[in-house]
Design a protein around this motif. Structure first.
Motif, PDB file in Angstrom:
ATOM      1  N   GLN A  78       0.841  -1.209   0.000  1.00  0.00           N
ATOM      2  CA  GLN A  78       0.000   0.000   0.000  1.00  0.00           C
ATOM      3  C   GLN A  78       0.871   1.252   0.000  1.00  0.00           C
ATOM      4  N   ALA A  79       1.858   1.289   0.881  1.00  0.00           N
ATOM      5  CA  ALA A  79       2.749   2.448   0.957  1.00  0.00           C
ATOM      6  C   ALA A  79       3.550   2.611  -0.332  1.00  0.00           C
ATOM      7  N   PHE A  80       4.001   1.490  -0.897  1.00  0.00           N
ATOM      8  CA  PHE A  80       4.767   1.547  -2.137  1.00  0.00           C
ATOM      9  C   PHE A  80       3.937   2.139  -3.272  1.00  0.00           C
ATOM     10  N   ILE A  81       2.720   1.628  -3.445  1.00  0.00           N
ATOM     11  CA  ILE A  81       1.859   2.090  -4.537  1.00  0.00           C
ATOM     12  C   ILE A  81       1.496   3.560  -4.361  1.00  0.00           C
ATOM     13  N   LEU A  82       1.143   3.942  -3.157  1.00  0.00           N
ATOM     14  CA  LEU A  82       0.767   5.343  -2.902  1.00  0.00           C
ATOM     15  C   LEU A  82       1.943   6.282  -3.159  1.00  0.00           C
ATOM     16  N   SER A  83       3.140   5.868  -2.739  1.00  0.00           N
ATOM     17  CA  SER A  83       4.301   6.738  -2.939  1.00  0.00           C
ATOM     18  C   SER A  83       4.598   6.939  -4.419  1.00  0.00           C
ATOM     19  N   ARG A  84       4.424   5.873  -5.222  1.00  0.00           N
ATOM     20  CA  ARG A  84       4.674   5.995  -6.664  1.00  0.00           C
ATOM     21  C   ARG A  84       3.579   6.832  -7.335  1.00  0.00           C
ATOM     22  N   LEU A  85       2.352   6.694  -6.887  1.00  0.00           N
ATOM     23  CA  LEU A  85       1.256   7.474  -7.488  1.00  0.00           C
ATOM     24  C   LEU A  85       1.405   8.965  -7.196  1.00  0.00           C
TER      25      LEU A  85
END
Length: 269
Positions: free
Chosen positions: A260-267
């Protein structure tokens, strides 16, 4: 150069030598870039372009291309930051014929690109190939030509037709089909398998992905419903990028411990 042979070569190398999902993603990205340049090889590609499109650092780029070169998949030459980008060369070292890519395929593919769509320039039929009969404006569409080019089964065709840009002249599907046309060892199943590989690694994208599809995929990563809502709101309808990030998490095979943190940071970058 032969797109399908390069993909098969990649999986052969990966079977023998361990490879991370990031290396695979970077390799298929380079294939896509070479293809968009009509297989100009070697080709120039600024690292800044890679940073923006793949969301990785320059240090990571240097590391990935070095590993791909060590595995015999590419060669690269560092560019001058003030004048030129780095130059990449896609190579294919086949155990049975190590010179096949550089000698035979390069000449053949160059001729095919110059003449246009290889399937429809041939005035004959072979195996499962049929030349489309064009009688209406609808039948003149590239998508219908693609549908008529092979005997797809209904499930495979439903998958293929939803791939973004699949019918375009630069799409690798035309070269895959040419392989079936000219080599009795290739079948429709090989074409579909290669296309699924490109989709699986994020090099191609399946259209019509819905929120429900993405919600199910995010849930499979162990993300709770509140987190899924936050991700979908942050993506703001840009499902293509979100889908690619989901693929990255899956390809990491557990190495991304906080998806979740990975995806949000990339978005948000």
């Amino acid at each position: 150069m032969n797109y399908l042979l390069l993909i098969n070569n990649f999986w052969s190398v990966r079977h023998i030598r361990s490879m991370t999902a990031y290396e695979a993603d970077f390799y298929f990205y380079l294939l896509k870039e070479c293809n968009t340049r009509k297989w100009l090889n070697p080709f120039e590609l600024p690292s800044r372009n890679i940073e923006l499109e793949l969301g990785i650092s320059r240090k990571t780029i240097c590391d990935l291309r070095s590993k791909l070169q060590q595995k015999g998949l590419i060669r690269y030459k560092e560019g001058d930051r003030r004048k030129t980008g780095a130059f990449y060369e896609i190579i294919n070292v086949s155990e049975s014929n190590p010179n096949r890519n550089e000698n035979g395929n390069q000449k053949g593919n160059t001729q095919s690109n110059q003449k246009g769509n290889p399937v429809y320039n041939k005035q004959k039929q072979k195996g499962m190939f049929t030349l489309p009969v064009q009688t209406t404006e609808e039948e003149n569409s590239s998508l219908l030509k693609l549908k008529n080019s092979l005997s797809w089964n209904s499930i495979d065709w439903e998958f293929v037709r939803k791939i973004e840009g699949i019918e375009a002249e630069y799409s690798p599907v035309w070269e895959f089909i040419e392989n079936v046309y000219t080599d009795p060892g290739y079948t429709v199943e090989n074409v579909v398998s290669a296309l699924r590989s490109l989709v699986r690694t994020g090099s191609m994208y399946v259209k019509d992905t819905t929120k429900d599809d993405l919600r199910a995929e995010l849930s499979s990563l162990g993300i709770h419903s509140v987190g899924i809502d936050e991700i979908l709101n942050t993506a703001a309808g840009n499902y293509k990028i979100l889908w690619q990030l989901i693929l990255q998490v899956k390809q990491a095979k557990g190495k991304i411990v906080m998806p979740q943190a990975f995806i949000l940071s990339r978005l948000r970058t």
